[in-house]
Design an enzyme around this catalytic site. Structure first.
Site, PDB file in Angstrom:
ATOM      1  N   LYS A  73       0.953  -1.435   0.016  1.00  0.00           N
ATOM      2  CA  LYS A  73       0.175  -0.001   0.032  1.00  0.00           C
ATOM      3  C   LYS A  73       0.725   1.246   0.107  1.00  0.00           C
ATOM      4  O   LYS A  73       0.545   2.213  -0.742  1.00  0.00           O
ATOM      5  CB  LYS A  73      -0.964   0.001   1.194  1.00  0.00           C
ATOM      6  CG  LYS A  73      -1.806   1.069   1.424  1.00  0.00           C
ATOM      7  CD  LYS A  73      -2.959   1.101   2.317  1.00  0.00           C
ATOM      8  CE  LYS A  73      -2.691   0.196   3.661  1.00  0.00           C
ATOM      9  NZ  LYS A  73      -1.645   1.063   4.438  1.00  0.00           N
ATOM     10  N   THR A  75       4.162   1.517  -0.940  1.00  0.00           N
ATOM     11  CA  THR A  75       4.823   1.559  -2.098  1.00  0.00           C
ATOM     12  C   THR A  75       3.823   2.195  -3.130  1.00  0.00           C
ATOM     13  O   THR A  75       4.489   2.963  -4.095  1.00  0.00           O
ATOM     14  CB  THR A  75       5.135   0.045  -2.332  1.00  0.00           C
ATOM     15  OG1 THR A  75       6.010  -0.384  -1.348  1.00  0.00           O
ATOM     16  CG2 THR A  75       5.996   0.052  -3.748  1.00  0.00           C
ATOM     17  N   ARG A  96       2.589   8.500   7.162  1.00  0.00           N
ATOM     18  CA  ARG A  96       3.008   8.401   8.439  1.00  0.00           C
ATOM     19  C   ARG A  96       4.338   8.005   8.914  1.00  0.00           C
ATOM     20  O   ARG A  96       5.055   7.591   7.886  1.00  0.00           O
ATOM     21  CB  ARG A  96       1.782   7.031   9.152  1.00  0.00           C
ATOM     22  CG  ARG A  96       0.721   7.579   9.248  1.00  0.00           C
ATOM     23  CD  ARG A  96      -0.045   6.216   9.546  1.00  0.00           C
ATOM     24  NE  ARG A  96      -0.033   5.023   8.938  1.00  0.00           N
ATOM     25  CZ  ARG A  96      -0.237   3.884   9.146  1.00  0.00           C
ATOM     26  NH1 ARG A  96      -0.607   3.775  10.595  1.00  0.00           N
ATOM     27  NH2 ARG A  96      -0.069   2.829   8.299  1.00  0.00           N
ATOM     28  N   LYS A 107       6.885  -6.261  11.253  1.00  0.00           N
ATOM     29  CA  LYS A 107       6.222  -5.749  10.058  1.00  0.00           C
ATOM     30  C   LYS A 107       6.882  -4.996   9.298  1.00  0.00           C
ATOM     31  O   LYS A 107       7.082  -5.228   7.949  1.00  0.00           O
ATOM     32  CB  LYS A 107       5.145  -4.951  11.046  1.00  0.00           C
ATOM     33  CG  LYS A 107       4.071  -4.350   9.949  1.00  0.00           C
ATOM     34  CD  LYS A 107       3.206  -3.279  10.447  1.00  0.00           C
ATOM     35  CE  LYS A 107       2.386  -2.469   9.463  1.00  0.00           C
ATOM     36  NZ  LYS A 107       3.131  -1.441   8.694  1.00  0.00           N
ATOM     37  N   ALA A 275      -3.314   1.791  13.181  1.00  0.00           N
ATOM     38  CA  ALA A 275      -4.793   1.814  12.600  1.00  0.00           C
ATOM     39  C   ALA A 275      -5.620   0.746  13.294  1.00  0.00           C
ATOM     40  O   ALA A 275      -6.873   0.808  13.176  1.00  0.00           O
ATOM     41  CB  ALA A 275      -4.857   1.523  11.149  1.00  0.00           C
ATOM     42  N   PHE A 303      -3.524  -0.507   7.132  1.00  0.00           N
ATOM     43  CA  PHE A 303      -4.196  -1.756   6.995  1.00  0.00           C
ATOM     44  C   PHE A 303      -5.266  -1.483   5.998  1.00  0.00           C
ATOM     45  O   PHE A 303      -5.090  -0.770   4.884  1.00  0.00           O
ATOM     46  CB  PHE A 303      -4.601  -2.158   8.357  1.00  0.00           C
ATOM     47  CG  PHE A 303      -3.585  -2.327   9.554  1.00  0.00           C
ATOM     48  CD1 PHE A 303      -2.500  -3.193   9.101  1.00  0.00           C
ATOM     49  CD2 PHE A 303      -3.615  -1.896  10.648  1.00  0.00           C
ATOM     50  CE1 PHE A 303      -1.448  -3.344   9.980  1.00  0.00           C
ATOM     51  CE2 PHE A 303      -2.420  -2.212  11.588  1.00  0.00           C
ATOM     52  CZ  PHE A 303      -1.615  -3.045  11.187  1.00  0.00           C
ATOM     53  N   PHE A 384       3.268  -8.514  -9.274  1.00  0.00           N
ATOM     54  CA  PHE A 384       4.561  -9.325  -9.176  1.00  0.00           C
ATOM     55  C   PHE A 384       4.808 -10.126 -10.182  1.00  0.00           C
ATOM     56  O   PHE A 384       4.113 -10.481 -11.092  1.00  0.00           O
ATOM     57  CB  PHE A 384       3.979 -10.434  -7.957  1.00  0.00           C
ATOM     58  CG  PHE A 384       4.048  -9.820  -6.408  1.00  0.00           C
ATOM     59  CD1 PHE A 384       4.949 -10.301  -5.497  1.00  0.00           C
ATOM     60  CD2 PHE A 384       3.022  -8.858  -5.953  1.00  0.00           C
ATOM     61  CE1 PHE A 384       5.046  -9.883  -4.203  1.00  0.00           C
ATOM     62  CE2 PHE A 384       3.313  -8.282  -4.538  1.00  0.00           C
ATOM     63  CZ  PHE A 384       4.371  -8.942  -3.607  1.00  0.00           C
ATOM     64  N   TRP A 412       6.945  -0.946  -8.011  1.00  0.00           N
ATOM     65  CA  TRP A 412       7.972  -1.377  -7.291  1.00  0.00           C
ATOM     66  C   TRP A 412       9.116  -1.582  -8.029  1.00  0.00           C
ATOM     67  O   TRP A 412      10.187  -1.232  -7.683  1.00  0.00           O
ATOM     68  CB  TRP A 412       7.596  -2.749  -6.586  1.00  0.00           C
ATOM     69  CG  TRP A 412       8.373  -3.464  -5.757  1.00  0.00           C
ATOM     70  CD1 TRP A 412       8.854  -3.175  -4.590  1.00  0.00           C
ATOM     71  CD2 TRP A 412       9.422  -4.300  -6.201  1.00  0.00           C
ATOM     72  NE1 TRP A 412       9.896  -4.009  -4.007  1.00  0.00           N
ATOM     73  CE2 TRP A 412      10.296  -4.948  -5.079  1.00  0.00           C
ATOM     74  CE3 TRP A 412       9.608  -4.957  -7.409  1.00  0.00           C
ATOM     75  CZ2 TRP A 412      11.212  -5.685  -5.261  1.00  0.00           C
ATOM     76  CZ3 TRP A 412      10.887  -5.991  -7.612  1.00  0.00           C
ATOM     77  CH2 TRP A 412      11.515  -6.356  -6.535  1.00  0.00           C
TER      78      TRP A 412
END
Length: 558
Positions: A73, A75, A96, A107, A275, A303, A384, A412
């Site tokens: 998210k 990225t 954030r 994480k 979150a 999230f 991906f 990415w």
């Protein structure tokens, strides 16, 4: 194929001096407070002196429920801002700040990945400009003043058994969840049970992020309820005369941090509430400052859309008087197959049956954004190399049935170039009709508002309340707090309060086990499931891989 790590990509980049990023905002050196060559703070008072008439378009990035497969998210958020820049749009990304707990835990950080990152990546993930330390100090100053007040005679008649204010530290440390303090001599204070929360779960963090200016922050800090008297009346930080000093500690932290993406797009990185516990959005001040200096602002909620996006829309948008012009819902083929029952080790294999089984999770989040909040949306597939065309086509087909386009995001691997198609769709959506609605009105009762969130956003049949929650709801309504928005503390992994229930569960109910008041932040917390405000480290924490060489180069961060 060997891919470079995020930190290798970041360290090989050639960032602009932060003064050059400031120039893109129309700011001179005197209006920047330098933290080295690549970081700066900007005084929030510039919102008064540099106010622009043109309103920026605000884009919210959210996602499906997170999985071990990863969604990307942040990225995507960064790559979209870079894609808008490549289209010739004046864009800024607002994010954030990462917490040290997840960085050293499991994480990871929150600076993006691949060729869609904000830099300096090491600094942003490790200490940054010291904002979190200031927030922790303000939190712990209040804790010290509470115990000192009781030790010095307890003029406010505080019942030590009812103290709800806890100390905090920005680290995952399960040993500190529950402690006994004040042990020793009489002069060491009264003996009582206490505990630590992680700094990002502190109400100071939430109040900090939801304040529009320093005066409002001071007021919010003063409204914090720290416990109750022997007569069961709430005691606030203002009654302890603590909020002024707390605000003084946060004077510099409240100034948004300016950095840049790998492609030189300006980025505000400021504030960082979790979150699944708090509201999960960067500060209102940083968002408004970004909207003041750009034509397009891309931000995110933590999230999935059931947590971060719902809280962004129902809490932050109310308090900031803003609304998004478009929403991006990030998904990966791999994450959908995981929701469809595929083991993590087999996610690279094409599996249309599992994808079909996992798709309802995405579709529920799409429905929430477009049908509950009535906002224009696009689904971004974070690509991906193992994704098959058949799988991508199936996602497009199902989303198109709901009237939502799907765009392949390649940020990415390609940075802003891989985000241009998504940027084009976002620009188009920003011109569409926008009938934004909140999920619930503030005027309803506490139970009604929680039920609205559970049934509309999660898809639950209803809500059950424990006796403890019932008692606290009655107390808060008696104290006239019923008109505050609701912040549900819930697992991020499921639409339910059970992290094992993936996809789009049906025929379930949500259980609210406890109700807390965050009078300073300005919302009521409904705790569900096994949500803790102090995480622990995993069996093999990320900290074991992180090191620094003789030249001061950090390795193993990501």
């Amino acid at each position: 194929m060997n891919f470079k790590s995020d930190i290798e990509i970041a360290q090989e980049s050639k960032p602009l001096h932060i003064r050059e990023i400031g120039k893109k905002l129309g700011l001179n050196e005197d209006e920047l407070e330098f933290y080295g060559k690549y970081k700066a703070k900007i005084d929030y008072n510039l919102l008064k002196t540099h106010k622009k008439d043109k309103k920026a378009k605000l884009i919210l990035t959210t996602a499906i429920n997170p999985t071990p497969a990863g969604e990307g998210k942040t990225t995507t958020t960064i790559g979209l801002a870079d894609g808008l820049q490549r289209m010739g749009k004046n864009s800024i990304v607002a994010l954030r700040e990462p917490s040290l707990g997840p960085v050293f835990g499991i994480k990871g950080g929150a600076a993006g990945g691949g060729y869609a990152q904000v830099i300096p990546m090491e600094d942003i993930n490790l200490h940054f400009t010291g904002d979190f330390h200031a927030i922790g100090a303000a939190n712990n100053l209040l804790a010290a003043m509470i115990d000192n007040h009781i030790h010095q005679g307890n003029k406010l008649n505080i019942d030590p058994r009812t103290i709800t204010w806890r100390r905090c530290v920005d680290m995952n440390d399960r040993q500190l969840r529950n402690i006994v303090c004040g042990m020793g001599r009489k002069v060491d204070g009264i003996v009582r049970e206490d505990g630590f929360d992680i700094t990002v779960a502190s109400e100071v963090m939430a109040a900090f992020c939801l304040a529009n200016n320093i005066n409002e922050l001071k007021e919010k800090l003063g409204n914090i309820i720290i416990g109750y008297t022997y007569g069961n009346l709430p005691v606030t930080a203002k009654e302890l005369n603590a909020n002024g000093a707390m605000a003084a500690l946060l004077k510099d932290a409240l100034k948004p941090n300016l950095v840049q993406t790998l492609e030189g797009t300006p980025a505000f990185v400021h504030g960082g509430p979790f979150a699944n516990i708090a509201h999960g959005c960067n500060s209102i001040i940083a968002t408004k400052m970004a909207m003041n200096f750009a034509d397009y602002v891309v931000t995110e909620g933590g999230f999935g859309a059931d947590l971060g996006a719902e809280k962004f829309l129902d809490i932050k948008c109310r308090m900031a008087d803003i609304k998004p012009d478009a929403v991006v819902i990030v998904v990966t083929v791999r994450a959908l197959k995981y929701n469809g029952g595929v083991d993590k080790s087999n996610l690279n294999d094409t599996n249309l049956e599992a994808l079909e089984a996992g798709l309802p999770n995405l579709l529920k989040h799409v429905e929430n954004i477009t049908q509950v909040f009535k906002l224009p949306a696009v689904v971004a597939i974070n690509e991906f190399p193992t994704d098959s065309q058949e799988e991508i086509d199936l996602i497009k087909e199902r989303c198109n049935d709901l009237g939502v386009n799907v765009v392949l995001s390649q940020v990415w691997a390609k940075g802003g170039e891989g985000g241009v198609d998504l940027a084009k769709e976002v620009v188009r959506l920003c011109q569409e009709e926008n009938n934004f609605e909140y999920a619930y009105p503030l005027e309803g009762s506490i139970k009604e508002k929680i039920n609205e969130i559970a049934t509309k956003i999660y898809g639950a049949e209803g809500v059950d309340f424990t006796k403890e929650a019932e008692k606290e709801i009655a107390n808060l309504e008696k104290l006239e707090f019923a008109n505050l928005p609701i912040c549900v503390a819930k697992t991020q992994y499921s639409l339910t309060d059970d992290p094992s229930k993936l996809g789009r569960p049906e025929n379930f109910r949500i259980t609210v086990r406890k109700i807390n008041i965050s009078a300073g932040a300005g919302f009521i917390i409904a705790l569900t499931g096994d949500i803790m405000k102090m995480p622990g480290l995993p069996k093999i924490p990320a900290a074991e891989r992180i090191d620094i060489d003789e030249n001061g180069v950090i390795v193993g961060l990501f």
